[in-house]
Design an enzyme around this catalytic site. Sequence first.
Site, PDB file in Angstrom:
ATOM      1  N   ASP A 127       0.755  -1.261   0.000  1.00  0.00           N
ATOM      2  CA  ASP A 127       0.000   0.000   0.000  1.00  0.00           C
ATOM      3  C   ASP A 127       0.781   1.305   0.000  1.00  0.00           C
ATOM      4  O   ASP A 127       0.617   2.136  -0.875  1.00  0.00           O
ATOM      5  CB  ASP A 127      -0.935   0.029   1.219  1.00  0.00           C
ATOM      6  CG  ASP A 127      -1.695  -1.266   1.390  1.00  0.00           C
ATOM      7  OD1 ASP A 127      -1.429  -2.223   0.656  1.00  0.00           O
ATOM      8  OD2 ASP A 127      -2.556  -1.323   2.270  1.00  0.00           O
ATOM      9  N   GLU A 160       1.604  -9.362  11.409  1.00  0.00           N
ATOM     10  CA  GLU A 160       1.451  -8.966  10.011  1.00  0.00           C
ATOM     11  C   GLU A 160       2.832  -8.664   9.416  1.00  0.00           C
ATOM     12  O   GLU A 160       3.136  -9.035   8.293  1.00  0.00           O
ATOM     13  CB  GLU A 160       0.556  -7.720   9.982  1.00  0.00           C
ATOM     14  CG  GLU A 160       0.140  -7.273   8.609  1.00  0.00           C
ATOM     15  CD  GLU A 160      -0.727  -6.022   8.662  1.00  0.00           C
ATOM     16  OE1 GLU A 160      -0.905  -5.450   9.772  1.00  0.00           O
ATOM     17  OE2 GLU A 160      -1.215  -5.604   7.602  1.00  0.00           O
TER      18      GLU A 160
HETATM   19  C1  9WN Z   1      -5.760  -2.624   2.085  1.00  0.00           C
HETATM   20  C2  9WN Z   1      -4.872  -7.717   4.278  1.00  0.00           C
HETATM   21  C3  9WN Z   1      -4.217  -6.611   3.467  1.00  0.00           C
HETATM   22  C4  9WN Z   1      -3.045  -7.120   2.599  1.00  0.00           C
HETATM   23  C5  9WN Z   1      -2.227  -5.985   2.006  1.00  0.00           C
HETATM   24  C6  9WN Z   1      -1.819  -5.042   3.134  1.00  0.00           C
HETATM   25  C7  9WN Z   1      -3.063  -4.521   3.850  1.00  0.00           C
HETATM   26  C8  9WN Z   1      -5.134  -3.255   3.338  1.00  0.00           C
HETATM   27  C9  9WN Z   1      -5.063  -2.223   4.446  1.00  0.00           C
HETATM   28  O1  9WN Z   1      -3.783  -5.616   4.399  1.00  0.00           O
HETATM   29  O2  9WN Z   1      -3.843  -3.760   2.964  1.00  0.00           O
HETATM   30  O3  9WN Z   1      -5.972  -3.580   1.106  1.00  0.00           O
HETATM   31  O4  9WN Z   1      -6.124  -1.827   4.943  1.00  0.00           O
HETATM   32  O5  9WN Z   1      -3.960  -1.787   4.808  1.00  0.00           O
HETATM   33  O6  9WN Z   1      -1.045  -3.994   2.651  1.00  0.00           O
HETATM   34  O7  9WN Z   1      -1.108  -6.488   1.345  1.00  0.00           O
HETATM   35  O8  9WN Z   1      -3.544  -7.922   1.571  1.00  0.00           O
HETATM   36  O9  9WN Z   1      -3.921  -8.431   4.993  1.00  0.00           O
END
Ligand code: 9WN
Length: 446
Positions: free
Chosen positions: A177, A415
């Site tokens: 992101d 995470e």
């Molecule tokens: C937006 C779920 C996701 C991952 C992404 C990570 C994060 C989301 C967020 O979480 O993104 O899609 O709200 O930050 O960057 O890689 O799939 O784990």
Amino acid sequence: MRPNLGSVQLAASAAWTLSGNDIGTMITAAPRLYPHMWSWDTAFISIGLAHLNVARAARELETLLGAQWRNGMIPHIVFSEGTGYFPGPERWGAAELNADAPNSPRTSGICQPPVHAIALRRIVDIARSQGEREVAFKLLKSAWPKLYRWHEWLVRHRDPLGTGMIAIVHGWESGMDNSPRWDIPYAAVNPGPDLPAYVRLDRGLVAEDAERPSDAEYDRYLWLIEEMRKVRYDADAVVRTSSFLVGDVFVTALFALASEVLATLGEESEQPAWQIRQLRGWARRSRAAVAASHDPLTGLARDRDLRGDHWLSTSTIAGFAPLLCGGLPIDAEKAMLATLTGPDWAGHPELFAQIPPSVSPNDSGFRPREYWRGPVWPVIAWLFGWAFEQRGWLSESDHLRSECLRLAADGSFAEYYHPVTGEPLGSRQQSWTATVVLDWLHCPPG
Ligand code: 9WN
């Protein structure tokens, strides 16, 4: 003191994490921060699940594929009934605005990296090794055509230059992101005064605000959604109008790798020969696009800003994309691998474990706690480890695996982790971290 679980305890704890995140209809990406299904998370989740129960793994992947848009796109979020995540289905309004989006389940309106064929490969192999050939074959038969359509969608709608470089229209589509890769393209995204008000729900669910993207970044993320809503998520109109359009070298490498994998799975399940040939052709073209992005000055591959029409030379883990899919001349490839394992990256003397972080500790932009600006992401290491194994680089792959297990032995399934201290960051009990750990634990070194 940092806990240090043995492998049996770690595996049990990973399985426990997954069952805790299982809400019946899906396994959510994480208990509180991410109470829905994310596209690439689910690919990794189904790999780990396969070690526990192949039929359950098949069901998870099929749940995701069941939300595929009629035009072939696999959406980045499949929403559960749960609340607590913003932007939720109402803010996206995908089904209301685009007839290709399913009404149920509700989904977001963008996609994520195409790693699903890699997951299918792993599940099929794990199933076969457990004598579950029937489940493997059924999954292969049902998932293959859907994954073919997904790859075809990417080629048809996300290769605006026709070079094989796959473009993204939102940083979220990269899965990384707020990576510094996107700072320049995001600087050209100007949220308008008509950006509807919103309240973030992610803050407060992590220990420190700095572990998540800033409010200014969120304004841009939300503004891009507004732009897409204005063209009703029409795939080509989005590419024409989005103020963010970037050829993503990491997604492109994954696409090349996954297209080869899907072609081979197609041969194993007697899929149409012309589709298999097409997949190999797409893989070749995207591999060439990745190789063409190689910067002789830095030795790394580059993204391409398609709005500004220039290369983006920010050095991040994504610059090693050619190691995933191949295609570089042998000397350049050797040099790149040496850089990845050397003192600027995984071999940096201060790191807790020898795993490449998202940004080099020697980079002036290195922020070891800030989301995609420095921390270590186990899933990214898994991707490199898996690709290295396919490419016959077994000692590199084994080393990554054992270093990652050392990092994950605290049992938090974070995470992401602080690369220097090994401190868990972001969400805890993150499903995909638990599942890559399960996969590493079940695969004795090659
Ligand atoms: C937006 C779920 C996701 C991952 C992404 C990570 C994060 C989301 C967020 O979480 O993104 O899609 O709200 O930050 O960057 O890689 O799939 O784990």
